[in-house]
Motif scaffolding. Structure first.
Motif, PDB file in Angstrom:
ATOM      1  N   GLU A  35       6.426   3.671  -5.810  1.00  0.00           N
ATOM      2  CA  GLU A  35       6.457   3.295  -4.399  1.00  0.00           C
ATOM      3  C   GLU A  35       7.749   3.694  -3.692  1.00  0.00           C
ATOM      4  O   GLU A  35       7.763   3.844  -2.476  1.00  0.00           O
ATOM      5  CB  GLU A  35       6.244   1.787  -4.265  1.00  0.00           C
ATOM      6  CG  GLU A  35       4.864   1.356  -4.762  1.00  0.00           C
ATOM      7  CD  GLU A  35       4.675  -0.153  -4.744  1.00  0.00           C
ATOM      8  OE1 GLU A  35       5.438  -0.841  -4.038  1.00  0.00           O
ATOM      9  OE2 GLU A  35       3.780  -0.640  -5.442  1.00  0.00           O
TER      10      GLU A  35
ATOM     11  N   ALA B 276       7.348   3.832   5.584  1.00  0.00           N
ATOM     12  CA  ALA B 276       5.921   3.858   5.250  1.00  0.00           C
ATOM     13  C   ALA B 276       5.304   5.201   5.625  1.00  0.00           C
ATOM     14  O   ALA B 276       4.499   5.758   4.864  1.00  0.00           O
ATOM     15  CB  ALA B 276       5.198   2.722   5.961  1.00  0.00           C
TER      16      ALA B 276
ATOM     17  N   GLU C 234      10.606  -3.997   2.048  1.00  0.00           N
ATOM     18  CA  GLU C 234       9.589  -3.419   1.157  1.00  0.00           C
ATOM     19  C   GLU C 234       8.210  -4.000   1.444  1.00  0.00           C
ATOM     20  O   GLU C 234       7.207  -3.273   1.416  1.00  0.00           O
ATOM     21  CB  GLU C 234       9.970  -3.635  -0.312  1.00  0.00           C
ATOM     22  CG  GLU C 234      11.285  -2.986  -0.731  1.00  0.00           C
ATOM     23  CD  GLU C 234      11.369  -1.488  -0.474  1.00  0.00           C
ATOM     24  OE1 GLU C 234      10.353  -0.856  -0.115  1.00  0.00           O
ATOM     25  OE2 GLU C 234      12.474  -0.935  -0.635  1.00  0.00           O
TER      26      GLU C 234
ATOM     27  N   THR D 101       5.023  -1.662   2.825  1.00  0.00           N
ATOM     28  CA  THR D 101       3.714  -1.615   2.164  1.00  0.00           C
ATOM     29  C   THR D 101       2.603  -2.068   3.106  1.00  0.00           C
ATOM     30  O   THR D 101       1.519  -1.460   3.154  1.00  0.00           O
ATOM     31  CB  THR D 101       3.737  -2.474   0.898  1.00  0.00           C
ATOM     32  OG1 THR D 101       4.712  -1.951  -0.017  1.00  0.00           O
ATOM     33  CG2 THR D 101       2.377  -2.499   0.216  1.00  0.00           C
TER      34      THR D 101
ATOM     35  N   GLN E 115      -0.613   0.228   4.440  1.00  0.00           N
ATOM     36  CA  GLN E 115      -2.009  -0.140   4.199  1.00  0.00           C
ATOM     37  C   GLN E 115      -2.792  -0.225   5.504  1.00  0.00           C
ATOM     38  O   GLN E 115      -3.945   0.211   5.591  1.00  0.00           O
ATOM     39  CB  GLN E 115      -2.086  -1.472   3.452  1.00  0.00           C
ATOM     40  CG  GLN E 115      -3.507  -1.850   3.029  1.00  0.00           C
ATOM     41  CD  GLN E 115      -4.194  -0.757   2.218  1.00  0.00           C
ATOM     42  OE1 GLN E 115      -3.673  -0.312   1.200  1.00  0.00           O
ATOM     43  NE2 GLN E 115      -5.341  -0.281   2.687  1.00  0.00           N
TER      44      GLN E 115
END
Length: 536
Positions: free
Chosen positions: A38, A280, A388, A392, A396
């Motif tokens: 990631e 991201a 973080e 994420t 998404q």
């Protein structure tokens, strides 16, 4: 005995994208981060932490100041001033007639010549715009879309006049027409021929101008139209996917053109969300290019982007406060790993920036670069629970939008159906309603107002600019070789009717002093004009 948490200032704390924020982020409400998958080291896939191993320790971001107004001579003077004050790249603003392929003497251009950018009708104007500026040493970004191919060819013609070979020319054209249909409106041709013009530009630059960025896919204007941070990335990437697919359909190899794709994002006031948004986006683009398009060149996977602070957040009330907003936004861009940055001037809600305001905006970048310490280590907020988790979550939510757009049949179908436009309109409405109900506080607007009027000096474009530009254009038409101009325009029209790459023909046209409007009209003859369907 546990300390009782007091009731909050409001019932919910959310980002612009509606992401609910807990009282604090901690191991119990955050997913563990798998570092190699990631994050990865800076300069390594998936590039969450940056596209270069040492980032700003090796080289700072390019400091640009978007500028252009009135005549080529006045804009040239502003560029030279900004370069003398420490800008490391130019960023050209064109007036509305130039953006939509109208010459300054076109009746539809009346009242708009030189107002929101510099008026460029011909190679003579472009030569004056860059007089005394060596194009082999300066990187130039041009915010131009429908007429991007024409302005690129004008720029190349200037370079040739300066004796500079095309492989030494460095810069970017925005060249992002899909967001014009979505959010901005400076389109000329329908989507299909517009995409053909873009892929022709990709192919021409791959062969002739290896260091030129052929497109800067823009989320900036999507955000200015009222989107959320998530929508900005999602709809920008939807456009990017459409461009990549069009280029592949045109027979280009992915690693032939993908390394020269770049992006242009907005930076807003919500510091943590904006930092996470950039991280991201970088991670998701790397995955899209590797997994969806099977790119193999690492440069094809690296999302390089320019950032501009948010014009829509600037207020006419208490304009000095805009310096604070711009500083927060610029800091978010730097902490998010931008490659290039423009900081808006405090007076831009009132008029085009004055020289003093532009200098202060540039100094804002310089203080962040040289005094704040945030550029001295790469991705300093990596590992933060909040950063973080937000990174994420944003990724998404962007994926969810892209899946929805794929299900609708792709980006063009999503635009034609009005889906993307409606999503942006709904977000803009929700934000405006929040301001009107004081759920969102805008300092100086709905809270902390002042009765004192602004004392900020503003720039005004002399009304004589339009008449002078028209006079100059008339003189050019009388002096040029009309037969050579007409032949070049006929050859361009013939190329547009075939599958021939039109860029070499456009270059021939500008070098015999065909105008932006004349070139655009020949292409209109072949491709027609786009008429927007109303979306409510």
């Amino acid at each position: 005995m546990a300390t009782k948490i007091k009731e909050g200032r409001r019932e919910h704390f959310r980002t612009s994208s509606g992401i609910e924020l807990p009282v604090d982020f901690n191991p119990s409400n955050s997913e563990p981060v798998e570092y190699d998958r990631e994050l990865g080291d800076p300069g390594d896939f998936p590039y969450t932490r940056g596209i270069r191993r040492n980032m700003y320790r090796g080289r700072l971001w390019t400091m640009r100041q978007y500028a252009g107004y009135a005549t080529a001579e006045e804009s040239n003077a502003r560029y030279k001033y900004l370069l003398s004050q420490g800008t490391t790249g130019l960023s050209v603003a064109f007036d509305l007639p130039t953006q939509i392929g109208l010459d300054s003497d076109d009746p539809l251009a009346a009242g708009e010549v030189g107002k929101v950018g510099v008026a460029i009708d011909s190679l003579e104007d472009m030569l004056r715009l860059f007089e005394g500026i060596p194009l082999g040493e300066v990187s130039t970004s041009m915010t131009i879309n429908a007429t991007a191919a024409i302005l690129l060819c004008l720029y190349l013609a200037v370079a040739r006049k300066q004796g500079i070979t095309f492989d030494k020319v460095n810069g970017t054209i925005q060249n992002d027409i899909l967001k014009e249909y979505i959010a901005r409106g400076t389109y000329i041709f329908p989507p299909e021929p517009s995409l053909r013009l873009i892929t022709d530009t990709f192919a021409f630059c791959a062969n002739e101008i290896p260091n030129w960025n052929t497109i800067s896919i823009s989320g900036y204007h999507i955000r200015e139209a009222g989107s959320t941070a998530v929508q900005e990335v999602a709809f920008t990437f939807a456009d990017a996917i459409a461009y990549v697919e069009a280029a592949l359909k045109a027979g280009l190899e992915i690693d032939e053109f993908a390394p020269r794709i770049s992006f242009f994002f907005n930076s807003h006031n919500n510091l943590l969300e904006e930092i996470a948004k950039f991280r991201a986006a970088r991670r998701l683009w790397a995955r899209i290019m590797r997994e969806r398009f099977h790119a193999r060149d690492p440069r094809s996977l690296m999302m390089r982007f320019h950032t501009q602070t948010a014009g829509s957040t600037l207020t006419a009330q208490q304009p000095e406060v805009n310096v604070v907003r711009t500083t927060i936004q610029a800091l978010a861009a730097v902490l998010g790993g931008t490659q290039s940055l423009h900081t808006n001037a405090m007076d831009e809600a009132l008029a085009l920036p004055t020289e003093d305001a532009a200098r202060l905006a540039l100094r804002t970048q310089q203080v962040i670069a040289y005094e704040s310490g945030v550029a001295d280590t790469v991705d300093p907020l990596a590992g933060s629970y909040a950063i973080e988790e937000l990174t994420t979550e944003i990724e998404q939510r962007v994926v969810n939008y892209l899946d929805k757009i794929d299900a609708l049949g792709g980006t063009l179908r999503a635009i034609e159906s009005g889906y993307i436009q409606r999503e942006i309109q709904n977000s803009a409405y929700e934000y405006q309603r929040a301001v009107e109900t004081n759920d969102a506080i805008v300092v100086g607007v709905n809270q902390f107002q002042s009765d004192e009027g602004s004392q900020v000096k503003t720039l005004r474009v002399d009304p004589s600019v339009e008449a002078d530009q028209i006079k100059s254009l008339k003189s050019l038409r009388e002096r040029r070789d009309s037969a050579a101009t007409e032949l070049a325009l006929m050859n361009l029209e013939q190329a547009a009717r075939s599958t021939e790459n039109v860029l070499p023909r456009i270059l021939e046209c500008v070098e015999v002093f065909a105008t932006v409007g004349e070139i655009s009209n020949r292409l209109r003859n072949v491709w027609g004009e786009y008429r927007e369907a109303v979306t409510l």
